[in-house]
Design a protein around this motif. Structure first.
Motif, mmCIF file in Angstrom:
data_model
loop_
_atom_site.group_PDB
_atom_site.id
_atom_site.type_symbol
_atom_site.label_atom_id
_atom_site.label_comp_id
_atom_site.label_asym_id
_atom_site.label_seq_id
_atom_site.Cartn_x
_atom_site.Cartn_y
_atom_site.Cartn_z
ATOM 1 N N LYS A 33 0.809 -1.226 0.000
ATOM 2 C CA LYS A 33 0.000 0.000 0.000
ATOM 3 C C LYS A 33 0.838 1.269 0.000
ATOM 4 O O LYS A 33 0.303 2.362 -0.152
ATOM 5 C CB LYS A 33 -0.948 0.001 1.202
ATOM 6 C CG LYS A 33 -2.004 -1.089 1.106
ATOM 7 C CD LYS A 33 -3.012 -0.979 2.220
ATOM 8 C CE LYS A 33 -4.071 -2.061 2.032
ATOM 9 N NZ LYS A 33 -5.110 -1.980 3.044
ATOM 10 N N TRP A 35 2.269 2.858 2.434
ATOM 11 C CA TRP A 35 1.992 3.779 3.529
ATOM 12 C C TRP A 35 3.292 4.135 4.224
ATOM 13 O O TRP A 35 4.191 3.303 4.351
ATOM 14 C CB TRP A 35 1.033 3.155 4.528
ATOM 15 C CG TRP A 35 -0.382 3.002 4.028
ATOM 16 C CD1 TRP A 35 -0.863 3.321 2.793
ATOM 17 C CD2 TRP A 35 -1.480 2.464 4.764
ATOM 18 N NE1 TRP A 35 -2.198 3.019 2.717
ATOM 19 C CE2 TRP A 35 -2.601 2.495 3.911
ATOM 20 C CE3 TRP A 35 -1.616 1.966 6.049
ATOM 21 C CZ2 TRP A 35 -3.854 2.044 4.322
ATOM 22 C CZ3 TRP A 35 -2.863 1.512 6.452
ATOM 23 C CH2 TRP A 35 -3.967 1.564 5.589
ATOM 24 N N ASP A 180 -5.489 8.981 1.472
ATOM 25 C CA ASP A 180 -4.536 8.458 0.483
ATOM 26 C C ASP A 180 -5.282 8.121 -0.796
ATOM 27 O O ASP A 180 -5.940 8.965 -1.355
ATOM 28 C CB ASP A 180 -3.751 7.265 1.046
ATOM 29 C CG ASP A 180 -2.822 7.673 2.182
ATOM 30 O OD1 ASP A 180 -2.274 8.788 2.124
ATOM 31 O OD2 ASP A 180 -2.645 6.876 3.127
#
Length: 196
Positions: A33, A35, A180
């Motif tokens: 992802k 992150w 996001d």
């Protein structure tokens, strides 16, 4: 497929499983992802990984297939409590919008937060539904064992489509919001329907 609820007091009984859960979290959240999260020794962690939390691992032996973190809404560690409340209080620096809930975040021994939920990207699509059902079963069972009657979570905004299929009764606690690259929403999962 096995499920294990890990805590600081029992992790010594489970070999590498606890570390493997954090390694799988790194794979899911940092690598897949992208992150921006803390990591060390190939493991993802944050300020909510304290002895107050519990971690559910869905696994085959020591290979982690999926995971969940449960944290009581009464948790405190320094300036932190739990992710949803800290976001509402502005402690997280705006990474999650402060207006994520319609009402003040609960602080109640019967309400726990469910976070860091993931399924390994290596799980074949035909096997994922079985993993999801195992996750729901383990999550609701572990939370109930700890005295929870409700779970709250910041989850994908598409939750109404799949929560019912997994046997979960839930309601929205806040607005849908862009975080996001996804649309998210806070929900409350009612565990009283899971009582036997």
């Amino acid at each position: 497929m096995q499920t294990t609820t890990l805590s600081f007091s029992n992790l010594h009984n489970h070999g590498e499983l606890f570390a493997n859960l954090f390694r799988a979290r790194k794979q899911s959240f940092i690598i897949q992802k992208n992150w921006d999260l803390p990591e060390s020794e190939d493991m993802e962690f944050d300020q909510y990984d304290t002895p107050q939390s519990r971690w559910i691992a869905i696994h085959d032996r020591t290979e982690v297939l999926a995971g969940i973190r449960l944290t009581p809404t009464t948790a405190r560690c320094g300036i932190y409590s739990y992710m949803i409340r800290d976001a509402q209080e502005g402690i997280l620096g705006g990474a999650i919008p402060q207006d994520l809930l319609y009402a003040p975040a609960p602080v109640d021994p019967h309400v726990w937060e469910c976070s860091r939920v993931f399924v390994s990207h290596s799980i074949p699509q035909m096997y994922r539904r079985k993993v999801h059902f195992k996750m729901v079963e383990a999550m609701t069972g572990s939370a109930r064992d700890m005295g929870a009657t409700k779970l709250i979570a910041l989850t994908g905004a598409n939750w109404p489509r799949w929560y019912g299929r997994c046997g979960l009764t839930a309601e929205a606690l806040g607005r849908q919001m862009q975080i996001d690259d996804g649309l998210f929403q806070c929900v409350a999962i009612d565990l009283t329907t899971k009582m036997h």
